[in-house]
Design a protein around this motif. Structure first.
Motif, PDB file in Angstrom:
ATOM      1  N   SER A 328       3.904 -17.400   7.808  1.00 32.94           N
ATOM      2  CA  SER A 328       4.673 -16.333   8.674  1.00 32.94           C
ATOM      3  C   SER A 328       3.932 -15.349   9.361  1.00 32.94           C
ATOM      4  N   ARG A 376       4.559 -17.863   3.688  1.00 26.08           N
ATOM      5  CA  ARG A 376       6.031 -17.531   4.038  1.00 26.08           C
ATOM      6  C   ARG A 376       6.694 -16.888   2.780  1.00 26.08           C
ATOM      7  N   SER A 377       6.575 -17.198   1.634  1.00 28.21           N
ATOM      8  CA  SER A 377       6.977 -16.696   0.268  1.00 28.21           C
ATOM      9  C   SER A 377       6.814 -15.001   0.405  1.00 28.21           C
ATOM     10  N   SER A 378       5.686 -14.772   1.126  1.00 34.58           N
ATOM     11  CA  SER A 378       5.495 -12.936   0.702  1.00 34.58           C
ATOM     12  C   SER A 378       5.875 -12.244   1.899  1.00 34.58           C
ATOM     13  N   LEU A 379       6.574 -13.030   2.933  1.00 30.32           N
ATOM     14  CA  LEU A 379       7.009 -12.410   4.280  1.00 30.32           C
ATOM     15  C   LEU A 379       7.851 -11.001   4.090  1.00 30.32           C
ATOM     16  N   GLU A 380       8.812 -11.247   3.039  1.00 31.35           N
ATOM     17  CA  GLU A 380       9.855 -10.194   2.726  1.00 31.35           C
ATOM     18  C   GLU A 380       9.117  -8.999   1.982  1.00 31.35           C
ATOM     19  N   ARG A 381       8.324  -9.165   1.270  1.00 35.87           N
ATOM     20  CA  ARG A 381       7.433  -8.206   0.750  1.00 35.87           C
ATOM     21  C   ARG A 381       6.523  -7.433   1.646  1.00 35.87           C
ATOM     22  N   VAL A 383       6.975  -7.195   5.212  1.00 30.66           N
ATOM     23  CA  VAL A 383       7.902  -6.704   5.983  1.00 30.66           C
ATOM     24  C   VAL A 383       8.287  -5.211   5.258  1.00 30.66           C
ATOM     25  N   THR A 384       8.767  -5.361   4.155  1.00 24.20           N
ATOM     26  CA  THR A 384       9.163  -4.132   3.285  1.00 24.20           C
ATOM     27  C   THR A 384       8.241  -3.185   3.181  1.00 24.20           C
ATOM     28  N   SER A 401       8.354 -10.206  13.166  1.00 20.09           N
ATOM     29  CA  SER A 401       8.066 -11.248  12.243  1.00 20.09           C
ATOM     30  C   SER A 401       8.404 -12.418  12.599  1.00 20.09           C
ATOM     31  N   ASP A 403       8.731 -16.524  10.921  1.00 16.78           N
ATOM     32  CA  ASP A 403       8.849 -17.168   9.624  1.00 16.78           C
ATOM     33  C   ASP A 403       8.662 -18.482   9.795  1.00 16.78           C
TER      34      ASP A 403
END
Ligand code: ASP
Ligand code: MG
Length: 472
Positions: A328, A376-381, A383-384, A401, A403
């Motif tokens: 991502s 991709r698995s760390s995208l959320e982290r 962005v936060t 972002s 993904d």
């Protein structure tokens, strides 16, 4: 066989090579074959999938899911016992091996139960839990080798002499003590023509606390042992024909690269070529110890020899096209970033603190944006973490972002100083109608990497494979 010169070869087998009865029989035959004319040290991974299920078991135990603990230990017991029963022929050898498995499995169950009582999983206790994967697989392999008439000694990484620092999950070997201990322990066995069968991936601190060398670390174990013992070669046995010009699942015309330098191979492993643990080549590269990558399922097929320098000058400047899928891209932008020193440092620091590994980074010279690529698995982290940073200090205006992107990289030592490579790469890509989102060239000039939409990754890999005639 007096007067004959035995080569010393450290052989590492991956999880799929020891993960089932048929594969294991094949490995036993391979080892018997090579051990008749060479000195061999064997290193093996856990059976495939086992490390992952141990991570899951430990995590669920920490959430007090005790039922899962019992289930996992029973599954591991069944799988390892089944393989023993199918591969080992002598009843007493089966019994002995199963009894040794039982001791380890009880310890594992105790460890997981402990985690579930505490409701807490520290990196240190996770490493202890993970150490069981390799302890179990080496017991089955050693039992099978002994059953086939070979003289073997099974050792954990700690027993063999690998001492590390206390960075649990990604420990670094302390090479001076490790070298002495490995020589002291393994040389007498080799002299006696006894084959050491060593657990990959796991080691211990000076105080004997179990550590692991990072995922895929069995390769690293093999090169640590090979360099400490002054081996002639390290052979990494896997399930493909060596290091390929592209992922054979994506590119049907992919070929084995017959010779490659350490520098190129390291560059490739950073870019998703699954063939090696990224740090595994360091000990070998340091002393010029040749590493060979071979296929257990096609032992007489083509293989890759990794060497200090390239003996064969490649006609192609690009040697391989690698890809990292499921990535991502995050971009932070804002005119205020211009001329504000330390912005990139703060962005990377925020990501690092939140355990986000950055695969690629680029900043335009207008300094108005920085783009980063992560799994991709760390995208959320990611962005936060960046949103928090934005709230704390308004370094930038916007975070965007995507993904659904992939990284494609062209790798080859011949690219250094050769004009026109980038032009060829991007023309080939453009001719296929693929849009490039981000570009980076490492200053090593060993690779040019770029980001495309996930849907365009196959097209991009094909285009470059063809352009640089890698399948010829
Ligand atoms: N079993 C470990 C892993 O899966 C080490 C290895 O396979 O090399 O990461
Ligand atoms: Mg593995």
């Amino acid at each position: 066989m007096t007067g004959e010169y035995f080569l010393l070869i450290v052989m590492k087998f991956g999880g799929r090579s020891v993960g089932g009865a048929e594969a294991l029989r094949n490995v036993v035959a391979l080892i018997s074959n090579y051990a008749s004319a060479n000195d061999v040290v064997v290193v093996t991974s856990a059976m495939n999938g086992v490390t992952n299920s141990l991570i899951q078991a430990a995590t669920r135990a920490s959430q007090r899911d005790e039922k899962h603990v019992a289930e996992v230990t029973e599954q591991l017991r069944t799988r390892h016992e089944n393989v023993c029963e199918q591969v080992i022929t002598r009843t007493d050898e089966i019994k002995r091996t199963i009894a040794r498995l039982d001791l380890e499995l009880r310890e594992l169950e105790k460890a997981l139960t402990g985690v579930s009582y505490l409701g807490e999983l520290t990196p240190r206790s996770l490493d202890y839990v993970l150490s069981f994967g390799e302890k179990l697989s080496t017991l089955v392999l050693a039992g099978s080798l002994h059953d086939s008439g070979l003289s073997v000694q099974r050792l954990t990484g700690e027993e063999a002499g690998i001492v590390t620092d206390a960075s649990f999950g990604e420990a670094t070997p302390l090479m001076n003590v490790t070298q002495l201990k490995l020589e002291e322990k393994l040389c007498p066995l080799i002299k006696d023509r006894k084959i050491p069968v060593v657990t990959g991936y796991i080691a211990a601190t000076q105080d004997g606390v179990p550590t692991t060398l990072g995922r895929g670390g069995s390769d690293y174990t093999a090169t640590i042992i090979g360099s400490a013992l002054g081996a002639d070669e390290v052979w990494i046995w896997t399930d493909v024909d060596g290091i390929m010009t592209a992922d054979p699942k994506i590119e049907h015309a992919a070929q084995t690269i017959r010779e490659i330098s350490f520098m190129e191979a390291m560059e490739m492993s950073h870019f998703g070529a699954k063939a090696m643990h990224p740090r595994a080549l360091e000990p070998a590269a340091k002393i010029g110890l040749p590493v060979r990558v071979k296929n257990t399922f096609n032992p007489n097929g083509p293989d890759t020899l990794i060497l200090q320098d390239q003996r064969i000058k490649s006609v192609n400047v690009v040697k391989a096209v690698t890809s990292v899928r499921e990535a991502s891209m995050v971009t932070v932008s804002g005119a205020g970033m211009h001329g504000a020193p330390g912005t990139a440092a703060k962005v990377l620091d925020a990501l690092g603190k939140n355990d986000v590994n950055v695969l690629m980074i680029s900043q335009s010279s207008s300094e108005a944006n920085i783009s980063l690529v992560t799994a991709r698995s760390s995208l959320e982290r990611a962005v936060t973490a960046l949103k928090e940073l934005l709230l704390k200090e308004s370094l930038f205006k916007e975070i965007t972002s995507e993904d659904d992107v992939s990284i494609v990289a062209a790798v080859g030592a011949g690219m250094k100083g050769t004009l026109g490579i980038a032009a060829r790469i991007f023309r080939a890509i453009a001719d296929k109608g693929v849009n490039v989102k981000m570009i980076a060239q490492g200053s090593s000039e060993l690779n040019i990497s770029f980001v495309v939409r996930e849907d365009d990754v196959l097209k991009s890999v094909h285009a470059l494979h063809e352009e640089f005639r890698l399948g010829d």
